[in-house]
Design a protein around this motif. Structure first.
Motif, PDB file in Angstrom:
ATOM      1  N   ALA A   1     -27.480   1.214   6.544  1.00 33.60           N
ATOM      2  CA  ALA A   1     -28.834   0.702   6.291  1.00 33.60           C
ATOM      3  C   ALA A   1     -29.102   0.606   4.795  1.00 33.60           C
ATOM      4  CB  ALA A   1     -29.855   1.608   6.954  1.00 33.60           C
TER       5      ALA A   1
ATOM      6  N   LYS B   1     -33.943   1.972   5.280  1.00 32.48           N
ATOM      7  CA  LYS B   1     -33.686   2.891   6.390  1.00 32.48           C
ATOM      8  C   LYS B   1     -34.817   2.963   7.404  1.00 32.48           C
ATOM      9  CE  LYS B   1     -30.369   4.758   3.674  1.00 32.48           C
ATOM     10  NZ  LYS B   1     -28.959   4.460   3.893  1.00 32.48           N
ATOM     11  N   TYR B   2     -34.422   3.228   8.624  1.00 38.55           N
ATOM     12  CA  TYR B   2     -35.344   3.579   9.696  1.00 38.55           C
ATOM     13  C   TYR B   2     -35.558   5.084   9.596  1.00 38.55           C
ATOM     14  CZ  TYR B   2     -35.365   5.433  14.583  1.00 38.55           C
ATOM     15  OH  TYR B   2     -35.557   6.144  15.717  1.00 38.55           O
ATOM     16  N   TRP B   3     -36.815   5.509   9.360  1.00 39.51           N
ATOM     17  CA  TRP B   3     -37.086   6.947   9.238  1.00 39.51           C
ATOM     18  C   TRP B   3     -38.474   7.245   9.778  1.00 39.51           C
ATOM     19  CZ3 TRP B   3     -33.521  10.194   9.262  1.00 39.51           C
ATOM     20  CH2 TRP B   3     -33.719  11.529   8.894  1.00 39.51           C
TER      21      TRP B   3
ATOM     22  N   SER C   1     -23.431   7.332  15.981  1.00 40.95           N
ATOM     23  CA  SER C   1     -24.243   7.107  17.171  1.00 40.95           C
ATOM     24  C   SER C   1     -24.643   5.641  17.279  1.00 40.95           C
ATOM     25  CB  SER C   1     -25.463   8.026  17.206  1.00 40.95           C
ATOM     26  OG  SER C   1     -26.279   7.778  16.111  1.00 40.95           O
TER      27      SER C   1
ATOM     28  N   GLY D   1     -31.983   5.441  22.369  1.00 37.16           N
ATOM     29  CA  GLY D   1     -32.443   6.595  21.593  1.00 37.16           C
ATOM     30  C   GLY D   1     -31.959   6.581  20.156  1.00 37.16           C
ATOM     31  N   SER D   2     -30.739   6.060  19.911  1.00 40.82           N
ATOM     32  CA  SER D   2     -30.297   5.895  18.524  1.00 40.82           C
ATOM     33  C   SER D   2     -30.769   4.507  18.114  1.00 40.82           C
ATOM     34  CB  SER D   2     -28.776   5.988  18.432  1.00 40.82           C
ATOM     35  OG  SER D   2     -28.377   5.552  17.154  1.00 40.82           O
ATOM     36  N   GLY D   3     -31.956   4.460  17.511  1.00 43.02           N
ATOM     37  CA  GLY D   3     -32.575   3.169  17.208  1.00 43.02           C
ATOM     38  C   GLY D   3     -31.700   2.272  16.354  1.00 43.02           C
ATOM     39  N   SER D   4     -31.029   2.893  15.354  1.00 41.13           N
ATOM     40  CA  SER D   4     -30.225   2.087  14.427  1.00 41.13           C
ATOM     41  C   SER D   4     -29.101   1.349  15.164  1.00 41.13           C
ATOM     42  CB  SER D   4     -29.646   2.969  13.326  1.00 41.13           C
ATOM     43  OG  SER D   4     -28.836   3.977  13.883  1.00 41.13           O
TER      44      SER D   4
ATOM     45  N   ARG E   1     -29.108  -2.423  15.530  1.00 38.06           N
ATOM     46  CA  ARG E   1     -28.661  -3.283  14.423  1.00 38.06           C
ATOM     47  C   ARG E   1     -27.160  -3.547  14.469  1.00 38.06           C
ATOM     48  NH1 ARG E   1     -31.586   0.564  10.635  1.00 38.06           N
ATOM     49  NH2 ARG E   1     -29.413   1.173  10.423  1.00 38.06           N
TER      50      ARG E   1
ATOM     51  N   SER F   1     -30.435  13.239  12.884  1.00 38.32           N
ATOM     52  CA  SER F   1     -31.454  12.260  12.480  1.00 38.32           C
ATOM     53  C   SER F   1     -32.651  12.353  13.429  1.00 38.32           C
ATOM     54  CB  SER F   1     -30.871  10.850  12.438  1.00 38.32           C
ATOM     55  OG  SER F   1     -30.168  10.565  13.614  1.00 38.32           O
TER      56      SER F   1
ATOM     57  N   HIS G   1     -36.443  12.183  12.208  1.00 35.16           N
ATOM     58  CA  HIS G   1     -37.470  11.218  12.644  1.00 35.16           C
ATOM     59  C   HIS G   1     -38.723  11.954  13.099  1.00 35.16           C
ATOM     60  CE1 HIS G   1     -34.856   7.819  12.323  1.00 35.16           C
ATOM     61  NE2 HIS G   1     -33.993   8.282  13.205  1.00 35.16           N
TER      62      HIS G   1
ATOM     63  N   LEU H   1     -35.919   8.252   1.182  1.00 39.15           N
ATOM     64  CA  LEU H   1     -35.665   8.900   2.481  1.00 39.15           C
ATOM     65  C   LEU H   1     -35.417  10.401   2.302  1.00 39.15           C
ATOM     66  CD1 LEU H   1     -33.596   7.749   5.471  1.00 39.15           C
ATOM     67  CD2 LEU H   1     -33.249  10.017   4.581  1.00 39.15           C
TER      68      LEU H   1
ATOM     69  N   ASP I   1     -27.225   8.264   4.203  1.00 40.20           N
ATOM     70  CA  ASP I   1     -27.923   8.378   5.491  1.00 40.20           C
ATOM     71  C   ASP I   1     -28.240   9.849   5.785  1.00 40.20           C
ATOM     72  OD1 ASP I   1     -28.285   5.753   6.077  1.00 40.20           O
ATOM     73  OD2 ASP I   1     -26.508   5.553   7.338  1.00 40.20           O
ATOM     74  N   ALA I   2     -28.402  10.165   7.067  1.00 39.11           N
ATOM     75  CA  ALA I   2     -28.784  11.527   7.435  1.00 39.11           C
ATOM     76  C   ALA I   2     -27.575  12.448   7.445  1.00 39.11           C
ATOM     77  CB  ALA I   2     -29.460  11.517   8.798  1.00 39.11           C
TER      78      ALA I   2
HETATM   79  O1  PMV Z   1     -30.635   5.665  14.783  1.00 39.79           O
HETATM   80  P1  PMV Z   1     -30.717   7.088  14.463  1.00 39.79           P
HETATM   81  O2  PMV Z   1     -31.710   7.820  15.319  1.00 39.79           O
HETATM   82  O3  PMV Z   1     -29.363   7.754  14.473  1.00 39.79           O
HETATM   83  O4  PMV Z   1     -31.280   7.225  12.975  1.00 39.79           O
HETATM   84  C1  PMV Z   1     -30.668   6.604  11.874  1.00 39.79           C
HETATM   85  C2  PMV Z   1     -31.241   7.136  10.617  1.00 39.79           C
HETATM   86  C3  PMV Z   1     -30.571   6.654   9.333  1.00 39.79           C
HETATM   87  O5  PMV Z   1     -29.188   6.493   9.519  1.00 39.79           O
HETATM   88  C4  PMV Z   1     -30.768   7.731   8.277  1.00 39.79           C
HETATM   89  C5  PMV Z   1     -31.204   5.396   8.800  1.00 39.79           C
HETATM   90  C6  PMV Z   1     -30.796   4.089   9.431  1.00 39.79           C
HETATM   91  O6  PMV Z   1     -31.667   3.218   9.466  1.00 39.79           O
HETATM   92  O7  PMV Z   1     -29.632   3.898   9.825  1.00 39.79           O
END
Ligand code: PMV
Length: 333
Positions: free
Chosen positions: A13, A16-18, A111, A143-146, A149, A196, A200, A246, A286-287
């Protein structure tokens, strides 16, 4: 009922999605923008059969035998199986085998690739009809929003939306638009202490969260523009501000989350020196404790060489930009 296999890339990202607006639907607080990574991927085979009496989930690395898991990872996979079985009105059990070609849970988005590959494989095995938009929505719900993408190819934006139907990822520029690479400096392969998911959840407790959100429309516009113009200097400046934003949010959340290790700071300091030496590469994180350096693919080897032999590093992975999720004919078992 049948078997299907899909392969999906990790993505990195830029914005980032946070933080989430809605936990159950995985609706994010902000749009995010990423680039897919061709050489870091997950391949997943899903096999539904009336002969199976329970779901079985095995996870592993390429070249090694996958291990059957019985923890939270299994639960998350089964939740996604259940969601899609419900769509089709069936209850047939499945065997799932998922393999990564890179270490999981160290901040290189395992993820994301895993849930994108899993969702596409389940949909194909169950003959669920989809287009890119609906597949990214189904993936996001995992559940893993990213992960949503990792469905479209190239440079991708996830529109946050305000309900499930309008929160999805779409391409903003194709893979061959701009030849960028990610040099991933792994400082630790140890599993993350904080996921992550926890980040969130606690994001909104940071006093800086609202000012982060206020900055994002400008940052998103600048990143879109930098991609369109293929301007690495502009992209890089936004990347580094975004990574700090972030992590400052995470560090000031309640409870505070430290994703960084001391080595993370050593890398950042060396990135500044690298740029002083004339090589253009910019960091994002990232996280997790590892640092991603975005550079022109032409410079990828030089950037990697610069960090090779640094004692604070565990390993280095590299990948150019890549396409999104695809179905494969060959199954893993
Ligand atoms: O999609 P998740 O819940 O694993 O969260 C991703 C969080 C970051 O990797 C830190 C940011 C992102 O947008 O990928």
């Amino acid at each position: 009922m049948q078997k299907a296999t899909a392969k999906a890339p990790a993505n990195i990202a830029f914005v980032k999605y946070w933080g989430k607006e809605n936990d159950d639907l995985t609706l994010p607080c902000n749009n995010s923008i990423s680039m897919n990574l061709r050489d870091l991927f997950t391949q997943t085979t899903v096999d539904f059969s009336p002969n199976y009496t329970s779901d079985e989930v095995a996870i592993g690395y390429f070249g090694e035998s996958p291990t059957i898991v019985a923890d939270k990872k299994r639960e998350r996979v089964i939740r996604q199986l259940d969601r899609l079985r419900k769509l089709q009105g069936i209850n047939t059990k499945a065997k799932v085998v998922s393999v990564n070609n890179f270490p999981a849970e160290v901040g290189i988005a395992s993820s994301a690739s895993a849930f994108a590959a899993l969702t596409m494989a389940i949909c194909n095995a169950l003959n669920i009809k989809y287009d890119e938009k609906s597949l990214s929505i189904l993936t996001r719900l995992g559940g893993s929003g990213s992960a949503c993408r990792s469905i479209p190819a190239g440079f991708v934006e996830w529109e946050k939306g305000d309900k499930s139907e309008n929160s999805f990822a779409h391409q903003i520029a194709p893979t061959d638009h701009w030849d960028l690479s990610d040099v991933i400096l792994v400082v630790s392969k140890k599993s993350k202490k904080s996921t992550s998911l926890e980040g969130h959840k606690s994001a909104k407790s940071s006093p800086y969260f609202l000012s982060r959100l206020a900055e994002l429309p400008t940052r998103l516009a600048n990143v879109r523009e930098a991609i369109k113009e293929k301007n690495l200097t502009k992209l890089g400046s936004e990347l580094e501000k975004e990574a700090m934003s972030l992590h400052i949010t995470a560090l000031t959340s309640l409870p505070p989350i430290w994703y960084w290790e001391p080595e993370t700071i050593s890398v950042i300091k060396d990135v500044y020196l690298l740029r002083e030496s004339g090589l253009e590469a910019y960091f994002t994180i990232d996280a997790g404790p590892n640092v991603h350096l975005i550079c022109h693919s032409n410079d990828m080897k030089k950037v990697k060489n610069y960090f090779e032999g640094k004692t604070y590093l565990d390993s280095i992975f590299v990948s150019p930009i890549g396409d999104g999720a695809i179905a494969l004919d060959q199954h893993l078992f």
